[in-house]
Scaffold this motif. Structure first.
Motif, mmCIF file in Angstrom:
data_model
loop_
_atom_site.group_PDB
_atom_site.id
_atom_site.type_symbol
_atom_site.label_atom_id
_atom_site.label_comp_id
_atom_site.label_asym_id
_atom_site.label_seq_id
_atom_site.Cartn_x
_atom_site.Cartn_y
_atom_site.Cartn_z
ATOM 1 N N LEU A 181 -8.265 -1.218 -7.237
ATOM 2 C CA LEU A 181 -7.341 -2.347 -7.342
ATOM 3 C C LEU A 181 -7.862 -3.597 -6.651
ATOM 4 O O LEU A 181 -7.174 -4.617 -6.621
ATOM 5 C CB LEU A 181 -5.992 -1.961 -6.731
ATOM 6 N N HIS A 182 -9.063 -3.508 -6.057
ATOM 7 C CA HIS A 182 -9.657 -4.616 -5.303
ATOM 8 C C HIS A 182 -8.782 -5.010 -4.117
ATOM 9 O O HIS A 182 -8.677 -6.192 -3.759
ATOM 10 C CB HIS A 182 -9.898 -5.833 -6.213
ATOM 11 N N ASP A 183 -8.136 -4.001 -3.528
ATOM 12 C CA ASP A 183 -7.305 -4.218 -2.350
ATOM 13 C C ASP A 183 -8.112 -3.751 -1.138
ATOM 14 O O ASP A 183 -7.992 -2.610 -0.676
ATOM 15 C CB ASP A 183 -6.002 -3.429 -2.480
ATOM 16 N N ALA A 184 -8.936 -4.632 -0.620
ATOM 17 C CA ALA A 184 -9.860 -4.260 0.452
ATOM 18 C C ALA A 184 -9.121 -3.866 1.725
ATOM 19 O O ALA A 184 -9.553 -2.959 2.446
ATOM 20 C CB ALA A 184 -10.821 -5.415 0.727
ATOM 21 N N GLU A 185 -8.008 -4.537 2.019
ATOM 22 C CA GLU A 185 -7.280 -4.239 3.247
ATOM 23 C C GLU A 185 -6.712 -2.820 3.227
ATOM 24 O O GLU A 185 -6.855 -2.065 4.201
ATOM 25 C CB GLU A 185 -6.153 -5.246 3.449
ATOM 26 N N ASP A 229 -1.094 2.594 -14.714
ATOM 27 C CA ASP A 229 0.200 1.914 -14.626
ATOM 28 C C ASP A 229 1.012 2.362 -13.416
ATOM 29 O O ASP A 229 2.056 1.765 -13.117
ATOM 30 C CB ASP A 229 1.018 2.090 -15.911
ATOM 31 N N HIS A 230 0.557 3.389 -12.690
ATOM 32 C CA HIS A 230 1.264 3.828 -11.486
ATOM 33 C C HIS A 230 0.598 3.342 -10.207
ATOM 34 O O HIS A 230 1.128 3.557 -9.122
ATOM 35 C CB HIS A 230 1.333 5.357 -11.453
ATOM 36 N N LEU A 231 -0.541 2.681 -10.324
ATOM 37 C CA LEU A 231 -1.348 2.421 -9.135
ATOM 38 C C LEU A 231 -0.739 1.375 -8.208
ATOM 39 O O LEU A 231 -0.831 1.506 -6.980
ATOM 40 C CB LEU A 231 -2.760 1.996 -9.534
ATOM 41 N N ALA A 232 -0.136 0.337 -8.764
ATOM 42 C CA ALA A 232 0.442 -0.698 -7.901
ATOM 43 C C ALA A 232 1.549 -0.116 -7.029
ATOM 44 O O ALA A 232 1.630 -0.403 -5.825
ATOM 45 C CB ALA A 232 0.968 -1.856 -8.747
ATOM 46 N N GLU A 233 2.401 0.726 -7.631
ATOM 47 C CA GLU A 233 3.479 1.322 -6.839
ATOM 48 C C GLU A 233 2.918 2.358 -5.866
ATOM 49 O O GLU A 233 3.447 2.527 -4.763
ATOM 50 C CB GLU A 233 4.520 1.958 -7.760
ATOM 51 N N ALA A 234 1.843 3.037 -6.259
ATOM 52 C CA ALA A 234 1.195 3.973 -5.337
ATOM 53 C C ALA A 234 0.669 3.232 -4.112
ATOM 54 O O ALA A 234 0.817 3.698 -2.970
ATOM 55 C CB ALA A 234 0.061 4.713 -6.039
ATOM 56 N N ALA A 235 0.043 2.082 -4.329
ATOM 57 C CA ALA A 235 -0.496 1.306 -3.218
ATOM 58 C C ALA A 235 0.617 0.812 -2.298
ATOM 59 O O ALA A 235 0.501 0.862 -1.063
ATOM 60 C CB ALA A 235 -1.300 0.128 -3.755
ATOM 61 N N ARG A 236 1.704 0.357 -2.889
ATOM 62 C CA ARG A 236 2.841 -0.110 -2.087
ATOM 63 C C ARG A 236 3.397 1.031 -1.236
ATOM 64 O O ARG A 236 3.710 0.851 -0.050
ATOM 65 C CB ARG A 236 3.925 -0.655 -3.018
ATOM 66 N N THR A 237 3.502 2.207 -1.832
ATOM 67 C CA THR A 237 4.018 3.371 -1.111
ATOM 68 C C THR A 237 3.052 3.813 -0.024
ATOM 69 O O THR A 237 3.464 4.232 1.068
ATOM 70 C CB THR A 237 4.288 4.515 -2.097
ATOM 71 N N ALA A 238 1.764 3.741 -0.316
ATOM 72 C CA ALA A 238 0.759 4.153 0.669
ATOM 73 C C ALA A 238 0.873 3.334 1.945
ATOM 74 O O ALA A 238 0.636 3.854 3.045
ATOM 75 C CB ALA A 238 -0.638 4.019 0.083
ATOM 76 N N ARG A 239 1.224 2.079 1.841
ATOM 77 C CA ARG A 239 1.397 1.259 3.051
ATOM 78 C C ARG A 239 2.543 1.802 3.912
ATOM 79 O O ARG A 239 2.448 1.821 5.144
ATOM 80 C CB ARG A 239 1.652 -0.192 2.662
ATOM 81 N N LEU A 257 -1.277 13.512 -5.818
ATOM 82 C CA LEU A 257 -0.992 13.544 -7.250
ATOM 83 C C LEU A 257 -1.339 12.220 -7.913
ATOM 84 O O LEU A 257 -1.902 12.198 -9.017
ATOM 85 C CB LEU A 257 0.485 13.878 -7.479
ATOM 86 N N ALA A 258 -1.025 11.107 -7.260
ATOM 87 C CA ALA A 258 -1.342 9.791 -7.833
ATOM 88 C C ALA A 258 -2.835 9.649 -8.082
ATOM 89 O O ALA A 258 -3.266 9.161 -9.133
ATOM 90 C CB ALA A 258 -0.842 8.691 -6.899
ATOM 91 N N HIS A 259 -3.641 10.079 -7.118
ATOM 92 C CA HIS A 259 -5.093 9.980 -7.255
ATOM 93 C C HIS A 259 -5.605 10.934 -8.326
ATOM 94 O O HIS A 259 -6.423 10.560 -9.184
ATOM 95 C CB HIS A 259 -5.756 10.280 -5.911
#
Length: 435
Positions: free
Chosen positions: A250-254, A157-167, A145-147
């Motif tokens: 988000l330029h989060d390569a890792e 505005d939801h992407l940072a929290e999506a990335a944190r959750t994805a980890r 859903l986030a994607h």
């Protein structure tokens, strides 16, 4: 406290869809579309003091991660210029992300730390958790859903929290690739049917490492017969595809690299270990396997299902293995497929024998390139609603007035997705990412 929309009558996409559906000669098509969309907004959404939204699945007072995702999916077709609907989905996603990070093994949550539970005697005593049945799809669907929300609206505005959750999700799925050695998860329920608990001291039936990630329960909330649910693993791979794309934005390569690597592992393992040769259909996907030589040939009406792979798993409608699997699923060879005087379609061991699920009928329509078949399924859905104007969990193949769950919002959402698709305004397959 934030207020969210309670109806869609003024939405221009809905108005166009109703005009098209009315032109097909049956006023029930458009009327049911509006009723399904309005009911979800008016009756299942609860604005919370923290700005998030709590979403009940219908006649059960809890929020399922999977159900609340699918309940939001049809609105993605309506919200490009509707900021109020966008704010609603953002609020739902925020709550889902917090729930996952709070307990990634739970499938359903309470609105407050009330201690309410499906069974108070379960091992989990977290007051926020309604039920702790670990299901791979519970983690995959909010990431999907986030994607899809980002692709539909451009909102970030939801992407940072999506990335944190994805980890968090990736960490759990990595652990459950070696369930026997690394996982501390257990589920034991003393009361209820065998499908409501896991054998072997709550660990589930034995599995060998395959590269897939283990799941205790199916999307139906029934226990897995074998620990690797194939459609759930393919769905997880698709969710990670989308996560990798978000991470690159988000330029989060890792994170992008971690998500892409795990997606490739899950997909390759599901194809390698989850494919069996059927004597009549050739190579098809099994529903579950254990890596020890056992495979379960069936499908379940709940998504992710084998039938739904093009909708939730980036599997092409023209993929030969999918087409063979689809023929199997929609045939008497599938033990959960039923044909009666009222309808034919896929059911589930979760409901009584001979019961067909509207969710599976909608999926059948959405995974067909035949316009006549899609329209025929839409007609079947309206013909089998027992005159209620609502979709139910399941109905008897010979008598639609014998149905389970009078209020099941996920089924309403699937009707809406199919109706929008028949009107040429749906969003199916627009979210595919390169793999």
């Amino acid at each position: 406290m934030q207020q969210f929309p309670t109806g869609v009558e003024d939405n221009p996409v809905v108005q166009r869809a109703v005009r098209h559906l009315d032109g097909l000669g049956d006023p029930r098509f458009g009327r049911t579309l509006v009723r399904c969309l309005d009911d979800t907004l008016a009756r299942t959404i609860r604005p919370m003091p923290d700005g998030t939204a709590f979403v009940v699945t219908g006649d059960i007072p809890a929020m399922w991660l999977r159900d609340s995702t699918t309940q939001m999916m049809p609105y993605l077709a309506l919200m490009r210029d509707d900021t109020a609907l966008q704010d609603l989905v953002t609020a739902v996603l925020t709550r889902q992300f917090r729930q996952i990070r709070h307990n990634p093994y739970a499938n359903a949550f309470n609105a407050e730390p009330s201690g309410r539970a499906h069974d108070p005697d379960d091992l989990c005593d977290d007051p926020w958790v309604w039920e702790e049945k670990y299901e791979v799809d519970s983690l995959a669907f909010p990431l999907l859903l986030a994607h899809r929300f980002w692709r539909a609206t451009g909102r970030t505005d939801h992407l940072a929290e999506a990335a944190r959750t994805a980890r968090t999700v990736i960490s759990v799925w990595r652990t459950e690739q070696d369930h026997e050695r690394l996982s501390a998860y257990r589920f034991v329920r003393a009361n209820g049917p065998r499908s409501d608990t896991l054998p072997n001291g709550g660990r589930g039936t034995p599995v060998a490492r395959t590269g897939m990630t283990w799941s205790g329960f199916r999307p139906s909330d029934d226990a897995c017969a074998y620990g690797y649910n194939v459609p759930a693993n393919l769905c997880a791979a698709a969710a990670l595809d989308g996560t990798a794309e978000l991470a690159r934005h988000l330029h989060d390569a890792e994170l992008a690299e971690d998500a892409a690597r795990l997606a490739a592992e899950l997909r390759e393992a599901a194809v390698r270990h989850g494919t069996v040769r059927h004597p009549d259909f050739g190579p098809v996907y099994a529903y579950e396997v254990d890596g020890l030589g056992n495979a379960l040939l069936m499908d379940d009406a709940n998504m992710p299902s084998l039938l739904s792979l093009p909708l939730v798993a980036n599997v092409s409608l023209t993929d030969p293995r999918y087409l063979a699997t689809r023929r199997f699923v929609l045939s008497p060879a599938n033990p959960t497929w039923y044909r009666g005087s009222a309808a034919e379609g896929v059911g589930s061991p979760h409901t009584p024998e001979g019961h067909i699920w509207p969710i599976a009928l909608a999926v059948q329509g959405l995974t067909s390139n035949d316009a006549a078949e899609r329209l025929g399924v839409l007609r079947t859905l309206t013909d089998t609603d027992a005159g209620t104007g609502a979709m139910h969990e399941s109905f008897h193949k010979d008598d639609p007035h014998r149905f389970t769950r009078p209020w099941f919002s996920w089924a309403d959402a699937m009707y809406a997705e199919l109706a929008l698709d028949v009107a040429g305004l749906g969003t199916r397959f627009l979210w595919e990412t390169s793999t």
